[in-house]
Motif scaffolding. Sequence first.
Motif, PDB file in Angstrom:
ATOM      1  N   UNK A  11      24.753  51.293  20.154  1.00  0.00           N
ATOM      2  CA  UNK A  11      23.381  50.794  20.218  1.00  0.00           C
ATOM      3  C   UNK A  11      23.295  49.626  21.190  1.00  0.00           C
ATOM      4  N   UNK A  12      24.304  48.778  21.194  1.00  0.00           N
ATOM      5  CA  UNK A  12      24.295  47.619  22.070  1.00  0.00           C
ATOM      6  C   UNK A  12      24.258  48.041  23.532  1.00  0.00           C
ATOM      7  N   UNK A  13      24.674  49.220  23.793  1.00  0.00           N
ATOM      8  CA  UNK A  13      24.751  49.694  25.156  1.00  0.00           C
ATOM      9  C   UNK A  13      23.439  50.025  25.770  1.00  0.00           C
ATOM     10  N   UNK A  14      22.364  49.783  25.239  1.00  0.00           N
ATOM     11  CA  UNK A  14      21.098  50.272  25.676  1.00  0.00           C
ATOM     12  C   UNK A  14      20.269  49.425  26.562  1.00  0.00           C
ATOM     13  N   UNK A 108      30.061  46.460  28.234  1.00  0.00           N
ATOM     14  CA  UNK A 108      29.491  46.879  29.503  1.00  0.00           C
ATOM     15  C   UNK A 108      29.248  48.384  29.516  1.00  0.00           C
ATOM     16  N   UNK A 109      28.101  48.787  30.074  1.00  0.00           N
ATOM     17  CA  UNK A 109      27.692  50.181  30.110  1.00  0.00           C
ATOM     18  C   UNK A 109      27.153  50.534  31.493  1.00  0.00           C
ATOM     19  N   UNK A 110      27.327  51.786  31.874  1.00  0.00           N
ATOM     20  CA  UNK A 110      26.620  52.325  33.027  1.00  0.00           C
ATOM     21  C   UNK A 110      25.266  52.773  32.517  1.00  0.00           C
ATOM     22  N   UNK A 111      24.196  52.575  33.300  1.00  0.00           N
ATOM     23  CA  UNK A 111      22.885  52.955  32.797  1.00  0.00           C
ATOM     24  C   UNK A 111      22.035  53.624  33.866  1.00  0.00           C
ATOM     25  N   UNK A 112      21.034  54.340  33.393  1.00  0.00           N
ATOM     26  CA  UNK A 112      20.010  54.939  34.245  1.00  0.00           C
ATOM     27  C   UNK A 112      18.666  54.579  33.637  1.00  0.00           C
ATOM     28  N   UNK A 119      18.948  55.403  29.575  1.00  0.00           N
ATOM     29  CA  UNK A 119      20.178  55.886  28.952  1.00  0.00           C
ATOM     30  C   UNK A 119      21.326  55.039  29.467  1.00  0.00           C
ATOM     31  N   UNK A 120      22.308  54.862  28.610  1.00  0.00           N
ATOM     32  CA  UNK A 120      23.493  54.139  29.029  1.00  0.00           C
ATOM     33  C   UNK A 120      24.704  54.784  28.393  1.00  0.00           C
ATOM     34  N   UNK A 121      25.838  54.606  29.054  1.00  0.00           N
ATOM     35  CA  UNK A 121      27.049  55.257  28.561  1.00  0.00           C
ATOM     36  C   UNK A 121      28.252  54.355  28.794  1.00  0.00           C
ATOM     37  N   UNK A 122      29.269  54.635  28.003  1.00  0.00           N
ATOM     38  CA  UNK A 122      30.526  53.899  28.078  1.00  0.00           C
ATOM     39  C   UNK A 122      31.647  54.893  27.811  1.00  0.00           C
ATOM     40  N   UNK A 123      32.705  54.821  28.610  1.00  0.00           N
ATOM     41  CA  UNK A 123      33.852  55.710  28.434  1.00  0.00           C
ATOM     42  C   UNK A 123      35.047  54.898  27.966  1.00  0.00           C
ATOM     43  N   UNK A 124      35.621  55.335  26.845  1.00  0.00           N
ATOM     44  CA  UNK A 124      36.835  54.724  26.309  1.00  0.00           C
ATOM     45  C   UNK A 124      37.771  55.835  25.880  1.00  0.00           C
ATOM     46  N   UNK A 129      30.465  58.079  25.487  1.00  0.00           N
ATOM     47  CA  UNK A 129      29.363  58.010  24.524  1.00  0.00           C
ATOM     48  C   UNK A 129      28.106  57.596  25.276  1.00  0.00           C
ATOM     49  N   UNK A 130      27.017  58.324  25.034  1.00  0.00           N
ATOM     50  CA  UNK A 130      25.746  58.070  25.713  1.00  0.00           C
ATOM     51  C   UNK A 130      24.644  57.877  24.696  1.00  0.00           C
ATOM     52  N   UNK A 131      23.815  56.876  24.925  1.00  0.00           N
ATOM     53  CA  UNK A 131      22.665  56.614  24.063  1.00  0.00           C
ATOM     54  C   UNK A 131      21.417  56.721  24.925  1.00  0.00           C
ATOM     55  N   UNK A 132      20.401  57.433  24.416  1.00  0.00           N
ATOM     56  CA  UNK A 132      19.168  57.672  25.175  1.00  0.00           C
ATOM     57  C   UNK A 132      17.968  57.091  24.442  1.00  0.00           C
ATOM     58  N   UNK A 133      17.059  56.511  25.217  1.00  0.00           N
ATOM     59  CA  UNK A 133      15.868  55.849  24.690  1.00  0.00           C
ATOM     60  C   UNK A 133      14.641  56.308  25.448  1.00  0.00           C
TER      61      UNK A 133
END
Length: 137
Positions: A11-14, A108-112, A119-124, A129-133
């Motif tokens: 959620x924080x990634x948004x 830190x997230x990549x976002x569009x 949307x933002x995503x993080x790879x670990x 994982x991607x979250x869309x709003x």
Amino acid sequence: MKKFKLPLGIVMGLLIFSCSSNDDNNNSSTEVSIIGTWRLIGVSSSDAGNAQLTDCGLMTRLTFMENSMASFKEHYDNNNDCLEDNYTVEYSVDNNSLSFISNAESNNFLYELTATSLSYSQTENGITNTTSWQRGE
């Protein structure tokens, strides 16, 4: 398909702010602001697919404020109860990177970002994982 709870880290990634060029041929750019309220519409993982969000989870909101602060209203199911957690974090945007800062720790997230979607995503460990709003109350 797995059901998964919205982890705070996802959620924080948004949070996001971006510039994108418009469709005119005049070499100008249109700034799209992340400022405002966003409602959760999806969570996905490269290893588990799309999460099955409940009506409760879909009530989650994220509000970006002009003072570089973001307010989360995270809703989640717990034993058939819809619970809400509220918290505020600092955020920053740099190029295509969105960061949430809380207790001196940065995620830190990549976002569009478009005028209506974020949307933002993080790879670990090889899993993205991607979250869309969607913009709106």
